[in-house]
Motif scaffolding. Structure first.
Motif, PDB file in Angstrom:
ATOM      1  N   LEU A 216       2.066  -4.436  23.129  1.00 20.50           N
ATOM      2  CA  LEU A 216       2.652  -5.391  22.189  1.00 20.50           C
ATOM      3  C   LEU A 216       1.594  -5.757  21.166  1.00 20.50           C
ATOM      4  CD1 LEU A 216       4.761  -7.484  21.214  1.00 20.50           C
ATOM      5  CD2 LEU A 216       3.954  -9.023  23.009  1.00 20.50           C
ATOM      6  N   GLY A 217       1.956  -5.726  19.907  1.00 17.98           N
ATOM      7  CA  GLY A 217       1.004  -6.096  18.858  1.00 17.98           C
ATOM      8  C   GLY A 217       1.671  -6.089  17.508  1.00 17.98           C
ATOM      9  N   GLY A 218       1.113  -6.836  16.588  1.00 18.00           N
ATOM     10  CA  GLY A 218       1.707  -7.030  15.283  1.00 18.00           C
ATOM     11  C   GLY A 218       1.719  -5.794  14.409  1.00 18.00           C
ATOM     12  N   CYS A 219       2.470  -5.903  13.320  1.00 21.56           N
ATOM     13  CA  CYS A 219       2.613  -4.842  12.325  1.00 21.56           C
ATOM     14  C   CYS A 219       1.986  -5.324  11.018  1.00 21.56           C
ATOM     15  CB  CYS A 219       4.095  -4.528  12.124  1.00 21.56           C
ATOM     16  SG  CYS A 219       4.440  -3.520  10.683  1.00 21.56           S
ATOM     17  N   ARG A 220       0.904  -4.661  10.612  1.00 20.51           N
ATOM     18  CA  ARG A 220       0.246  -4.991   9.343  1.00 20.51           C
ATOM     19  C   ARG A 220       0.821  -4.136   8.221  1.00 20.51           C
ATOM     20  NH1 ARG A 220      -6.074  -6.760   9.802  1.00 20.51           N
ATOM     21  NH2 ARG A 220      -5.594  -8.616  11.012  1.00 20.51           N
ATOM     22  N   TYR A 221       0.961  -4.754   7.062  1.00 19.66           N
ATOM     23  CA  TYR A 221       1.461  -4.054   5.872  1.00 19.66           C
ATOM     24  C   TYR A 221       0.499  -4.369   4.740  1.00 19.66           C
ATOM     25  CZ  TYR A 221       4.869  -2.577   2.288  1.00 19.66           C
ATOM     26  OH  TYR A 221       5.505  -1.955   1.240  1.00 19.66           O
ATOM     27  N   LEU A 222      -0.539  -3.538   4.624  1.00 17.45           N
ATOM     28  CA  LEU A 222      -1.631  -3.805   3.709  1.00 17.45           C
ATOM     29  C   LEU A 222      -2.047  -2.538   2.979  1.00 17.45           C
ATOM     30  CD1 LEU A 222      -3.934  -5.910   6.103  1.00 17.45           C
ATOM     31  CD2 LEU A 222      -2.402  -6.820   4.348  1.00 17.45           C
ATOM     32  N   SER A 223      -2.770  -2.698   1.896  1.00 18.53           N
ATOM     33  CA  SER A 223      -3.380  -1.568   1.199  1.00 18.53           C
ATOM     34  C   SER A 223      -4.694  -1.218   1.892  1.00 18.53           C
ATOM     35  CB  SER A 223      -3.646  -1.919  -0.262  1.00 18.53           C
ATOM     36  OG  SER A 223      -2.450  -2.244  -0.929  1.00 18.53           O
ATOM     37  N   TYR A 224      -5.005   0.066   1.976  1.00 17.70           N
ATOM     38  CA  TYR A 224      -6.242   0.544   2.576  1.00 17.70           C
ATOM     39  C   TYR A 224      -6.903   1.538   1.634  1.00 17.70           C
ATOM     40  CZ  TYR A 224      -5.020  -1.590   7.051  1.00 17.70           C
ATOM     41  OH  TYR A 224      -4.708  -2.492   8.044  1.00 17.70           O
ATOM     42  N   PRO A 225      -8.241   1.590   1.616  1.00 15.96           N
ATOM     43  CA  PRO A 225      -8.924   2.531   0.717  1.00 15.96           C
ATOM     44  C   PRO A 225      -8.678   3.984   1.084  1.00 15.96           C
ATOM     45  CG  PRO A 225     -10.491   1.435   2.181  1.00 15.96           C
ATOM     46  CD  PRO A 225      -9.178   0.726   2.334  1.00 15.96           C
ATOM     47  N   ASP A 226      -8.444   4.245   2.372  1.00 18.07           N
ATOM     48  CA  ASP A 226      -8.169   5.608   2.828  1.00 18.07           C
ATOM     49  C   ASP A 226      -7.512   5.538   4.205  1.00 18.07           C
ATOM     50  OD1 ASP A 226     -10.351   5.448   4.852  1.00 18.07           O
ATOM     51  OD2 ASP A 226     -11.640   5.500   3.083  1.00 18.07           O
ATOM     52  N   GLU A 227      -7.014   6.689   4.662  1.00 21.95           N
ATOM     53  CA  GLU A 227      -6.286   6.728   5.931  1.00 21.95           C
ATOM     54  C   GLU A 227      -7.192   6.450   7.123  1.00 21.95           C
ATOM     55  OE1 GLU A 227      -4.402  10.522   5.880  1.00 21.95           O
ATOM     56  OE2 GLU A 227      -3.027   9.978   4.249  1.00 21.95           O
TER      57      GLU A 227
END
Length: 340
Positions: free
Chosen positions: A38-49
């Motif tokens: 169980l854990g949250g879902c982040r929706y963010l920009s990232y510099p790379d994969e």
């Protein structure tokens, strides 16, 4: 990728993309010995994969430790959705993510996190039941704040000799949903608040409602206070910033506050008591896990009260063994996750 998995002892890493919606999703499952991840879902920009994978893996590991020490029958996981430059239909993107979660057949349960909200969870819930923090389930943020507040009182007692926060100076870095709710509780307890946030409107609101003193973000860590409460994104404590601290206690809601294990030893050497982040901020996880299982609010509140006693236990071990609280907490969690 495999180096990251080995370093964090990750069980599995799942990735999916959907060109129609722009979905690029990573689900890290750290440990399922105690129950489904169980854990949250982040929706963010990232510099790379690679940065996104590393974030998911580290956060999933923290979730395993958090669930174990919170006494939950859950494993640890985390989802990271890489925010595209342009989103044509946010709802469709999260529905696609819900279909991805469903393919894991219950091994991972998602929840809100940085960049997501209950409306996003509602979209996910159209395609899987392995989701919480929906509009119906409620926002876990107030419960995270409740746990952090209780943990701050326990930490004050351990280092300053009293759980009474009247007149103590508390510096809050980050006034999001959790940070602001924490500020309200601290104000009611009589604490003097120093606050910073990237959103000047939130800072102004705290000034008006709680009589807080605004401090620019760059200066907050070096501002004299009794307790520093990091409540924004992680990585705020490193060798450079710890050297600047002028507080007795660090106790806040942010995940992954330490950039490395060595930072915990630096805090200990400076005589600063550190409340392990995944212990003190477990209130949100407790709420979403027990709500998902159908537990009552009184039962959830009772479970939340154990955060303070767990911290007190960790501090006692740390003092007796002359170790940092972070090392003690890790050892206690690993005994539960990796029994001989």
């Amino acid at each position: 990728m495999f180096a990251i998995m080995e370093a964090t002892r990750l069980e599995a890493l799942h990735v999916a993309q959907d060109s129609a919606t722009g979905l690029k999703a990573i689900i890290a499952i750290h440990n399922t010995r105690l129950g489904p991840a169980l854990g949250g879902c982040r929706y963010l920009s990232y510099p790379d994969e690679q940065s996104a994978i590393r974030d998911a893996a580290r956060l999933a590991q923290s979730m395993s430790y958090k669930a174990a020490l919170a006494g939950l029958a859950q494993g640890g996981g985390k989802a990271v959705l890489i925010r595209p430059a342009h989103v044509h239909n946010r709802g469709a993107l999260f529905e696609a993510f819900g279909r991805f979660i469903e393919t894991l057949a219950g091994r991972y349960i998602t929840a809100v996190d940085s960049g997501t909200g209950s409306a996003d969870m509602d979209c996910i819930a159209q395609h899987t039941r392995h989701v919480t923090s929906t509009t119906a389930a409620g926002d876990p943020s107030p419960h995270t704040a409740m746990g952090v507040f209780a943990g701050i009182r326990a930490s004050a007692h351990a280092r300053l000799g009293s759980a009474d926060l009247q007149g103590l100076r508390v510096a809050i870095q980050g006034l999001g949903h959790v940070g602001y709710a924490l500020a309200e509780q601290l104000h009611e307890a009589g604490a003097e608040l120093l606050v910073s946030d990237l959103d000047p409107g939130r800072v102004q609101l705290a000034v008006e409602q709680f009589g807080a003193r605004p401090v620019v973000s760059a200066a907050l860590l070096s501002t004299p206070c009794d307790i520093l409460a990091p409540c924004g994104l992680g990585g705020v404590l490193n060798a450079h910033t710890v050297a600047q601290l002028r507080c007795s206690v660090v106790a806040g809601a942010a995940n992954n506050q330490l950039t490395s294990p060595q930072v915990a030893e630096q805090l200990e050497a400076r005589g600063i008591l550190y409340a392990p982040d995944y212990v003190i901020n477990a209130g949100g996880l407790i709420y979403v896990a027990l709500t998902h299982r159908g537990e009552s609010l009184p039962a959830i509140t009772t479970h939340l009260s154990r955060i303070a006693s767990r911290l007190t236990e960790i501090y006692a071990h740390a003092q007796a063994e002359k170790r940092s609280p972070a090392r003690v907490a890790n050892r206690l969690a690993e005994r539960l996750l990796y029994p001989l």
